[in-house]
Scaffold this motif. Structure first.
Motif, PDB file in Angstrom:
ATOM      1  N   GLY A  87      40.667  50.439  29.158  1.00 16.31           N
ATOM      2  CA  GLY A  87      41.091  49.128  30.208  1.00 16.31           C
ATOM      3  C   GLY A  87      39.747  48.523  30.292  1.00 16.31           C
ATOM      4  O   GLY A  87      39.145  48.402  29.520  1.00 16.31           O
ATOM      5  N   ASP A  88      39.266  48.529  31.626  1.00 18.51           N
ATOM      6  CA  ASP A  88      38.207  47.739  32.184  1.00 18.51           C
ATOM      7  C   ASP A  88      36.881  48.826  32.280  1.00 18.51           C
ATOM      8  O   ASP A  88      36.006  48.103  32.809  1.00 18.51           O
ATOM      9  CB  ASP A  88      38.120  46.958  33.397  1.00 18.51           C
ATOM     10  N   ILE A  89      37.238  49.811  31.633  1.00 16.02           N
ATOM     11  CA  ILE A  89      35.999  51.000  32.051  1.00 16.02           C
ATOM     12  C   ILE A  89      35.786  51.561  30.687  1.00 16.02           C
ATOM     13  O   ILE A  89      36.399  51.828  29.752  1.00 16.02           O
ATOM     14  CB  ILE A  89      36.764  52.063  33.018  1.00 16.02           C
ATOM     15  N   LEU A  90      34.356  52.036  30.603  1.00 13.55           N
ATOM     16  CA  LEU A  90      33.793  52.702  29.602  1.00 13.55           C
ATOM     17  C   LEU A  90      33.624  54.156  30.218  1.00 13.55           C
ATOM     18  O   LEU A  90      33.353  54.527  31.101  1.00 13.55           O
ATOM     19  CB  LEU A  90      32.518  51.879  29.350  1.00 13.55           C
ATOM     20  N   LEU A  91      34.172  55.016  29.283  1.00 13.24           N
ATOM     21  CA  LEU A  91      34.081  56.399  29.714  1.00 13.24           C
ATOM     22  C   LEU A  91      33.331  57.270  28.663  1.00 13.24           C
ATOM     23  O   LEU A  91      33.382  57.112  27.382  1.00 13.24           O
ATOM     24  CB  LEU A  91      35.447  57.220  29.646  1.00 13.24           C
ATOM     25  N   VAL A  92      32.359  58.183  29.109  1.00 14.48           N
ATOM     26  CA  VAL A  92      31.400  58.614  28.586  1.00 14.48           C
ATOM     27  C   VAL A  92      31.461  60.410  28.774  1.00 14.48           C
ATOM     28  O   VAL A  92      31.442  60.580  30.119  1.00 14.48           O
ATOM     29  CB  VAL A  92      29.924  58.347  28.543  1.00 14.48           C
TER      30      VAL A  92
ATOM     31  N   ALA B  70      29.513  43.997  24.534  1.00 16.57           N
ATOM     32  CA  ALA B  70      30.531  43.713  23.847  1.00 16.57           C
ATOM     33  C   ALA B  70      31.910  43.628  24.162  1.00 16.57           C
ATOM     34  O   ALA B  70      32.667  42.612  24.073  1.00 16.57           O
ATOM     35  CB  ALA B  70      30.667  44.815  22.583  1.00 16.57           C
ATOM     36  N   THR B  71      32.147  44.492  25.283  1.00 18.59           N
ATOM     37  CA  THR B  71      33.419  44.561  25.852  1.00 18.59           C
ATOM     38  C   THR B  71      33.737  43.896  27.111  1.00 18.59           C
ATOM     39  O   THR B  71      34.678  43.548  27.422  1.00 18.59           O
ATOM     40  CB  THR B  71      33.819  46.208  26.035  1.00 18.59           C
ATOM     41  N   GLY B  72      32.746  43.497  27.999  1.00 24.60           N
ATOM     42  CA  GLY B  72      32.558  42.681  29.101  1.00 24.60           C
ATOM     43  C   GLY B  72      33.240  43.893  30.346  1.00 24.60           C
ATOM     44  O   GLY B  72      33.544  43.351  31.258  1.00 24.60           O
ATOM     45  N   CYS B  73      33.200  45.192  30.057  1.00 24.17           N
ATOM     46  CA  CYS B  73      33.468  46.077  30.945  1.00 24.17           C
ATOM     47  C   CYS B  73      32.732  46.007  32.070  1.00 24.17           C
ATOM     48  O   CYS B  73      31.555  45.848  32.188  1.00 24.17           O
ATOM     49  CB  CYS B  73      33.560  47.377  30.509  1.00 24.17           C
ATOM     50  N   HIS B  74      33.300  46.456  33.595  1.00 29.47           N
ATOM     51  CA  HIS B  74      32.426  46.231  34.734  1.00 29.47           C
ATOM     52  C   HIS B  74      32.386  47.728  35.194  1.00 29.47           C
ATOM     53  O   HIS B  74      31.859  47.844  36.599  1.00 29.47           O
ATOM     54  CB  HIS B  74      33.395  45.476  35.865  1.00 29.47           C
ATOM     55  N   GLY B  75      32.775  48.555  34.638  1.00 26.31           N
ATOM     56  CA  GLY B  75      32.723  50.012  35.085  1.00 26.31           C
ATOM     57  C   GLY B  75      32.414  51.082  34.029  1.00 26.31           C
ATOM     58  O   GLY B  75      32.814  51.057  32.892  1.00 26.31           O
ATOM     59  N   VAL B  76      31.199  51.993  34.434  1.00 30.31           N
ATOM     60  CA  VAL B  76      31.146  53.243  33.491  1.00 30.31           C
ATOM     61  C   VAL B  76      31.351  54.356  34.116  1.00 30.31           C
ATOM     62  O   VAL B  76      30.925  54.593  35.298  1.00 30.31           O
ATOM     63  CB  VAL B  76      29.474  53.022  33.281  1.00 30.31           C
TER      64      VAL B  76
ATOM     65  N   SER C 208      21.073  52.071  36.357  1.00 30.60           N
ATOM     66  CA  SER C 208      20.244  51.008  36.422  1.00 30.60           C
ATOM     67  C   SER C 208      20.520  49.840  35.305  1.00 30.60           C
ATOM     68  O   SER C 208      20.487  48.530  35.683  1.00 30.60           O
ATOM     69  CB  SER C 208      18.777  51.373  36.544  1.00 30.60           C
ATOM     70  N   VAL C 209      20.403  50.408  33.965  1.00 30.40           N
ATOM     71  CA  VAL C 209      20.839  49.466  32.935  1.00 30.40           C
ATOM     72  C   VAL C 209      22.077  48.652  33.258  1.00 30.40           C
ATOM     73  O   VAL C 209      22.399  47.580  32.988  1.00 30.40           O
ATOM     74  CB  VAL C 209      20.832  50.134  31.502  1.00 30.40           C
ATOM     75  N   SER C 210      23.134  49.546  33.477  1.00 28.98           N
ATOM     76  CA  SER C 210      24.473  49.258  33.655  1.00 28.98           C
ATOM     77  C   SER C 210      24.369  48.004  34.748  1.00 28.98           C
ATOM     78  O   SER C 210      25.071  47.021  34.652  1.00 28.98           O
ATOM     79  CB  SER C 210      25.439  50.455  34.101  1.00 28.98           C
ATOM     80  N   ARG C 211      23.890  48.481  35.786  1.00 25.74           N
ATOM     81  CA  ARG C 211      23.878  47.549  37.071  1.00 25.74           C
ATOM     82  C   ARG C 211      23.260  46.028  36.445  1.00 25.74           C
ATOM     83  O   ARG C 211      23.907  45.062  36.953  1.00 25.74           O
ATOM     84  CB  ARG C 211      23.142  48.148  38.150  1.00 25.74           C
ATOM     85  N   VAL C 212      22.245  46.242  35.743  1.00 27.99           N
ATOM     86  CA  VAL C 212      21.695  44.913  35.399  1.00 27.99           C
ATOM     87  C   VAL C 212      22.773  44.013  34.475  1.00 27.99           C
ATOM     88  O   VAL C 212      22.698  42.768  34.513  1.00 27.99           O
ATOM     89  CB  VAL C 212      20.525  45.165  34.615  1.00 27.99           C
ATOM     90  N   LEU C 213      23.642  44.876  33.613  1.00 30.94           N
ATOM     91  CA  LEU C 213      24.529  44.001  33.032  1.00 30.94           C
ATOM     92  C   LEU C 213      25.746  43.910  33.485  1.00 30.94           C
ATOM     93  O   LEU C 213      26.853  44.014  33.088  1.00 30.94           O
ATOM     94  CB  LEU C 213      24.732  45.033  31.576  1.00 30.94           C
ATOM     95  N   ASP C 214      25.923  43.927  35.174  1.00 29.09           N
ATOM     96  CA  ASP C 214      26.954  43.729  35.915  1.00 29.09           C
ATOM     97  C   ASP C 214      28.006  44.864  35.771  1.00 29.09           C
ATOM     98  O   ASP C 214      29.283  44.659  35.813  1.00 29.09           O
ATOM     99  CB  ASP C 214      27.465  42.325  35.653  1.00 29.09           C
ATOM    100  N   ALA C 215      27.521  46.049  35.569  1.00 32.10           N
ATOM    101  CA  ALA C 215      28.533  47.268  35.655  1.00 32.10           C
ATOM    102  C   ALA C 215      28.414  48.521  36.512  1.00 32.10           C
ATOM    103  O   ALA C 215      26.911  48.452  36.554  1.00 32.10           O
ATOM    104  CB  ALA C 215      28.955  47.639  33.840  1.00 32.10           C
TER     105      ALA C 215
END
Lengths: 139, 139
Positions: free
Chosen positions: A10-15, A39-45, A68-75
């Protein structure tokens, strides 16, 4: 080289981190994750660390950098699945993972992300309404 | 011992295989997965193998066993994220993973599970309607 896969749900990337976080693996994960967010425009990791017996300062720092990197990319990043023993060791080591949100498991992590995204959107709506309200009062 | 974590997301259990599938790891995963299916009542299992460079006959057999055990426990298994090179090697080795459903990525796997579950439920409804229809026709 071993690589940690980034799964899109969905709107989330899972690692799910299961292998030892050596320098190269950590760097590659940061890069992969940043690429996938863009690439995906996901807002959550969500980063699941339930397979990890030990979280040392390097892993702690890696998680913080990813957040921090995610936050800068709005996730937003949520770390989930930390074992009780890991939490105790972390605090004993003086590491409290500042700037990293946590949840007990993936489902609670998804809920947390959905809620905080909702709050953010509501705030945005509020901000957008402001000028209108001002315009009405001056007319 | 290393252990592959089983993550619950909604009605689905997600497993991301990243470490070498040695005997003990594979057995432990089968056991964990069966336990989790029973504990959670999930009807779908997604196994992501995007991190695997090689799928040999042992891994193939492990996946088949997991799928069979899941089926007995009323859960369907979908293997996702297979690399093109892995697919080619598998077929060259004469392994075509019989009895295992596949999808390109986690999202398509979730869709596949949702659709096949829907079909199953529709069939059940149909079976239940039958006696009623018969009752009406004889009255």
């Amino acid at each position: 080289m071993e690589r940690v896969p980034v799964l899109k749900i969905g709107d989330i990337l899972l690692v799910s981190i299961q292998i030892d976080m050596e320098d190269q693996v950590a760097l590659q994960l940061q890069e992969d994750l940043a690429d996938r967010i863009v690439a995906t425009g996901c807002h959550g990791v969500i980063i699941d660390i339930s397979a990890l017996d030990i979280v040392d300062s390097f892993v702690g720092r890696t998680l913080a950098t990813i957040a921090s990197v995610s936050r800068v990319l709005d996730a937003e990043t949520v770390v989930v699945g930390m074992r009780p023993a890991v939490a105790i060791t972390l605090v004993e080591l003086g590491l409290s993972l500042p700037g990293i949100r946590t949840a007990l498991n993936v489902e609670l992590g998804i809920e947390l992300l959905a809620r905080s995204r909702q709050d953010e959107l509501t705030e945005l709506d509020f901000d957008e309404d402001e000028p209108d309200a001002a315009a009405v009062s001056t007319s």
